[in-house]
Motif scaffolding. Structure first.
Motif, PDB file in Angstrom:
ATOM      1  N   VAL A  73      36.676  34.064  28.088  1.00 49.24           N
ATOM      2  CA  VAL A  73      37.210  34.820  29.221  1.00 49.24           C
ATOM      3  C   VAL A  73      38.626  35.291  28.910  1.00 49.24           C
ATOM      4  O   VAL A  73      39.010  36.428  29.227  1.00 49.24           O
ATOM      5  N   PHE A  77      39.884  39.216  28.947  1.00 50.13           N
ATOM      6  CA  PHE A  77      40.940  39.715  29.837  1.00 50.13           C
ATOM      7  C   PHE A  77      42.169  40.200  29.071  1.00 50.13           C
ATOM      8  O   PHE A  77      42.771  41.211  29.452  1.00 50.13           O
ATOM      9  N   VAL A  89      33.705  38.093  36.933  1.00 49.83           N
ATOM     10  CA  VAL A  89      33.185  37.351  35.784  1.00 49.83           C
ATOM     11  C   VAL A  89      31.944  36.593  36.230  1.00 49.83           C
ATOM     12  O   VAL A  89      31.969  35.853  37.213  1.00 49.83           O
ATOM     13  N   ALA A 115      38.200  32.888  35.463  1.00 49.45           N
ATOM     14  CA  ALA A 115      38.272  34.176  36.153  1.00 49.45           C
ATOM     15  C   ALA A 115      39.193  34.083  37.355  1.00 49.45           C
ATOM     16  O   ALA A 115      40.058  34.952  37.573  1.00 49.45           O
ATOM     17  N   TYR A 118      42.721  34.246  36.573  1.00 47.40           N
ATOM     18  CA  TYR A 118      43.193  35.610  36.326  1.00 47.40           C
ATOM     19  C   TYR A 118      43.212  36.452  37.604  1.00 47.40           C
ATOM     20  O   TYR A 118      43.547  37.635  37.559  1.00 47.40           O
ATOM     21  N   GLY A 122      35.060  34.841  40.225  1.00 46.43           N
ATOM     22  CA  GLY A 122      34.266  34.178  39.202  1.00 46.43           C
ATOM     23  C   GLY A 122      33.061  33.507  39.828  1.00 46.43           C
ATOM     24  O   GLY A 122      33.183  32.786  40.821  1.00 46.43           O
ATOM     25  N   TYR A 163      36.471  30.120  43.388  1.00 49.78           N
ATOM     26  CA  TYR A 163      35.391  30.543  42.512  1.00 49.78           C
ATOM     27  C   TYR A 163      34.120  29.849  42.978  1.00 49.78           C
ATOM     28  O   TYR A 163      34.165  28.910  43.790  1.00 49.78           O
TER      29      TYR A 163
END
Length: 251
Positions: A73, A77, A89, A115, A118, A122, A163
């Motif tokens: 990942v 990114f 993601v 994810a 970031y 996700g 997530y």
């Protein structure tokens, strides 16, 4: 919508094929960055201090040699898609369920967690297995329900630093979708298991701990035949304990 896919079973795993089929129904801008081999149980490991290499298998499909899902990942990114970072993601589809405390060590779940780190959505997806029955894994329910569940989460997911861990039942009957907590265990099910080869052993999950809470993910997936969706948070601080201890600790 730009979608990045990773997994922990490896770029050539059958579940990756299923996830790519699903992603193709959602977007025409899909990238795959996944380990070159099995990274099950890698958790959120990063390969700090160790050189990695990457192979382009086909356009927008990359295998990271020796890398973890979290590594993959990060590559997606900050390198491959750095000029237009992914919006979502998708991690998986994993061969076998990731439920309860076990999700803490799951490389599949770590892909979705990274994810969120970031700042994007996700979603980790796992196809459950009937380990007692043996035999090949049936991906039919993932193909039948995966796109719908993912589409619902893309449209309705809420919260920053959140997530999602999704598990899909095996078998013919799927009763619906349940948003449920992860099952907490009194004691970890991960244990030593001796090998038939002298001096060797495995670290494995010997069985499902009990009792199971009927309102949590293990029971709902395995006994109620529901697709389980568990929202997880990056913020792990126990605010109540922090408040209770504040000003009470001394050197």
């Amino acid at each position: 919508m730009r979608i990045l896919i990773t997994n922990d079973d490896g770029v050539d795993a059958p579940g990756m094929t299923v996830m790519r089929e699903i992603a193709a129904t959602l977007s025409d801008d899909v990238w795959v960055v996944a380990p070159d081999g099995n990274q099950s149980g890698a958790g959120h490991r990063f390969s700090f201090g160790r050189e990695l290499s990457m192979e382009e298998r086909e356009p927008k499909v990359y295998a990271v040699h020796g890398g973890s899902p979290a590594d993959c990942v990060a590559v997606g990114f900050t390198h491959l898609c750095k000029d237009h970072t992914p919006d979502v993601v998708l991690s998986g589809i994993n061969n076998g369920q990731n439920l309860g405390d076990i999700s803490n060590c799951s490389g599949t779940v770590a892909g979705a967690r990274q994810a969120a780190m970031y700042g994007v959505l996700g979603i980790a997806v796992s196809q459950s297995v009937d380990y007692a029955a043996g035999g090949p894994l049936d991906w039919a329910n993932s193909r039948r329900h995966g796109a719908g569940v993912i589409s619902e989460l893309i449209a309705k997911a809420q919260g920053e630093g959140v997530y999602y861990n999704v598990n899909i039942p095996f078998g013919d009957e799927v009763t619906g979708i349940r948003v449920v907590p992860a099952q907490r265990f009194a004691r970890s099910p991960i244990a030593y298991y001796p090998s038939d080869n002298a001096g060797k052993f495995f670290i494995t999950i010997l069985g499902t701990p009990s009792p199971l809470d009927p309102q949590q993910d293990f029971h709902q997936l395995l006994h109620e035949r529901a697709v389980t969706v568990t929202p997880l948070q990056l913020q792990q601080t126990d605010a109540a304990v922090a408040a209770a201890l504040d000003g009470k600790l001394q050197l």
